[in-house]
Design an enzyme around this catalytic site. Structure first.
Site, mmCIF file in Angstrom:
data_model
loop_
_atom_site.group_PDB
_atom_site.id
_atom_site.type_symbol
_atom_site.label_atom_id
_atom_site.label_comp_id
_atom_site.label_asym_id
_atom_site.label_seq_id
_atom_site.Cartn_x
_atom_site.Cartn_y
_atom_site.Cartn_z
ATOM 1 N N SER A 137 0.715 -1.124 -0.023
ATOM 2 C CA SER A 137 0.104 0.119 -0.037
ATOM 3 C C SER A 137 0.809 1.310 0.051
ATOM 4 O O SER A 137 1.725 1.390 -0.908
ATOM 5 C CB SER A 137 -0.867 -0.055 1.356
ATOM 6 O OG SER A 137 -2.067 0.749 0.985
ATOM 7 N N ASP A 266 -9.562 -3.453 -5.957
ATOM 8 C CA ASP A 266 -9.404 -2.767 -4.894
ATOM 9 C C ASP A 266 -10.002 -1.549 -4.226
ATOM 10 O O ASP A 266 -10.262 -0.766 -5.096
ATOM 11 C CB ASP A 266 -7.660 -2.441 -4.925
ATOM 12 C CG ASP A 266 -7.085 -1.907 -3.866
ATOM 13 O OD1 ASP A 266 -7.569 -1.289 -2.880
ATOM 14 O OD2 ASP A 266 -5.957 -2.052 -3.714
ATOM 15 N N HIS A 294 -7.767 -5.047 -1.126
ATOM 16 C CA HIS A 294 -6.690 -4.286 -0.860
ATOM 17 C C HIS A 294 -5.837 -5.203 0.195
ATOM 18 O O HIS A 294 -6.244 -5.532 1.268
ATOM 19 C CB HIS A 294 -7.260 -2.962 -0.127
ATOM 20 C CG HIS A 294 -5.884 -1.882 0.184
ATOM 21 N ND1 HIS A 294 -5.200 -1.489 -0.930
ATOM 22 C CD2 HIS A 294 -5.459 -1.555 1.330
ATOM 23 C CE1 HIS A 294 -4.275 -0.621 -0.387
ATOM 24 N NE2 HIS A 294 -4.372 -0.741 0.612
#
Length: 332
Positions: A137, A266, A294
């Site tokens: 991320s 996502d 995610h």
């Protein structure tokens, strides 16, 4: 190329993919902590699993926004790296190791200087060790910026980037709508808590760009990044921060083997993060999966005991035969 990731029927929803791993974490590995003093007077903490000898490969793990060694994906990666006899170390962003950092500034999506410092220190103490990295991320965007900015000066032999918000403005906008607002609210509250602690510190309060009442009015990433992140880190405003910190336009400069993994569903992102073939260097292998959420990528097991795709894929890529060059790819 055939898509190697397929979610089980009960985990096809992107929110199940995103939330369930958080609920069913593996046990925390027994790590030991090393404090690293930074040139500007601040510090970051490194959590090690395994003690490398010079020449042993080392995996550096860069967590996401408000993550740490406690994060589900970090725990799993530590466990799987240990099984593969790969020494690993978690590079915490400033203020993310359980203790507030010393300065008013914190960390952000485009700041790779601390990561670069960690890698330099590792090369000093382990000059003959191969260095690998995986970034998740926000940490994935940081890693992508490091790789693309350093080009052939990167100290990494191989890298993996997972669920990275490579176009920050689009991701901030996505998190303002639908169920994605739940994730935004959760993370904003955590960021506000840290900033409130700094506003209680008489040594820092004068350097903070807003007061407690103003801070508590911020409800979106766009607002928080405009009023807090940008001024604390030298940006002209939120748009300047998003433009200069997004890593998408640097991918074409990456010169060593790098795997990038995205899920099309996502909930933190839009298709704006998906690079075109022209935006990828020849050193990048790109995987775009139709599902995965995610940093989820549950590919088996049961809801109370899920199994995951990421760790095996990451280890396989990092420990691949160095004579086999990476190639551009798209699995969707």
């Amino acid at each position: 190329m055939k898509n190697p990731f397929t979610p089980p029927w009960w985990a096809a929803n992107p929110h199940i993919q995103t939330i369930l791993p958080f609920m069913f974490k593996v046990a925390k590995p027994d790590t030991f902590r090393q404090r690293q003093e930074l040139p500007d007077g601040d510090f970051i903490d490194l959590d090690w699993l395994g003690q490398p000898q010079n020449g042993d490969p080392i995996l550096v793990i860069a967590h996401g926004l408000e993550g740490s060694t406690e994060s589900h994906y970090v725990r799993r990666m530590l466990v799987e790296a240990n099984k593969a006899k790969l020494c690993s170390v978690v590079h915490h962003h400033r203020g993310c190791s359980g203790e507030p950092n010393r300065l008013a500034r914190s960390y952000h999506s485009g700041d790779f200087d601390d990561l670069a410092f960690t890698l330099k220190q590792l090369k000093i103490y382990y000059p003959d060790s191969a260095l690998y990295a995986v970034g998740y991320s926000l940490g994935g965007n940081v890693l992508a910026k490091y790789q693309g900015s350093k080009r052939n000066q990167s100290l990494l032999d191989r890298a993996v980037i997972v669920s990275a918000p490579l176009t920050l403005s689009a991701c901030a906008k996505k998190l303002e709508s639908g169920f994605s607002k739940v994730y935004q609210s959760h993370l904003i509250k955590r960021l506000q808590k840290k900033m409130l602690e700094k506003l209680d510190n008489h040594n820092l309060v004068a350097q903070m760009p807003l007061n407690k009442a103003e801070l508590q009015q911020l409800s979106t990433f766009y607002q928080f990044d405009d009023k807090v992140t940008a001024p604390l880190h030298g940006f002209a405003g939120v748009d300047d921060y998003y433009s200069r910190s997004s890593a998408l336009n640097l991918l074409k400069h990456i010169s060593n083997p790098t795997l990038i993994i995205h899920a099309k569903d996502d909930p933190f992102m839009t298709e704006a993060v998906i690079p075109t073939q022209d935006e990828l260097s020849a050193a990048i292998h790109y995987e775009l999966h139709l599902s995965g959420g995610h940093v989820g990528f549950i590919d088996g097991g049961w809801p109370w005991k899920p199994k995951f795709y990421l760790e095996k894929r990451i280890i396989d890529f990092l420990l691949a035969d160095p004579q086999i060059s990476s190639s551009k790819g798209n699995t969707a």
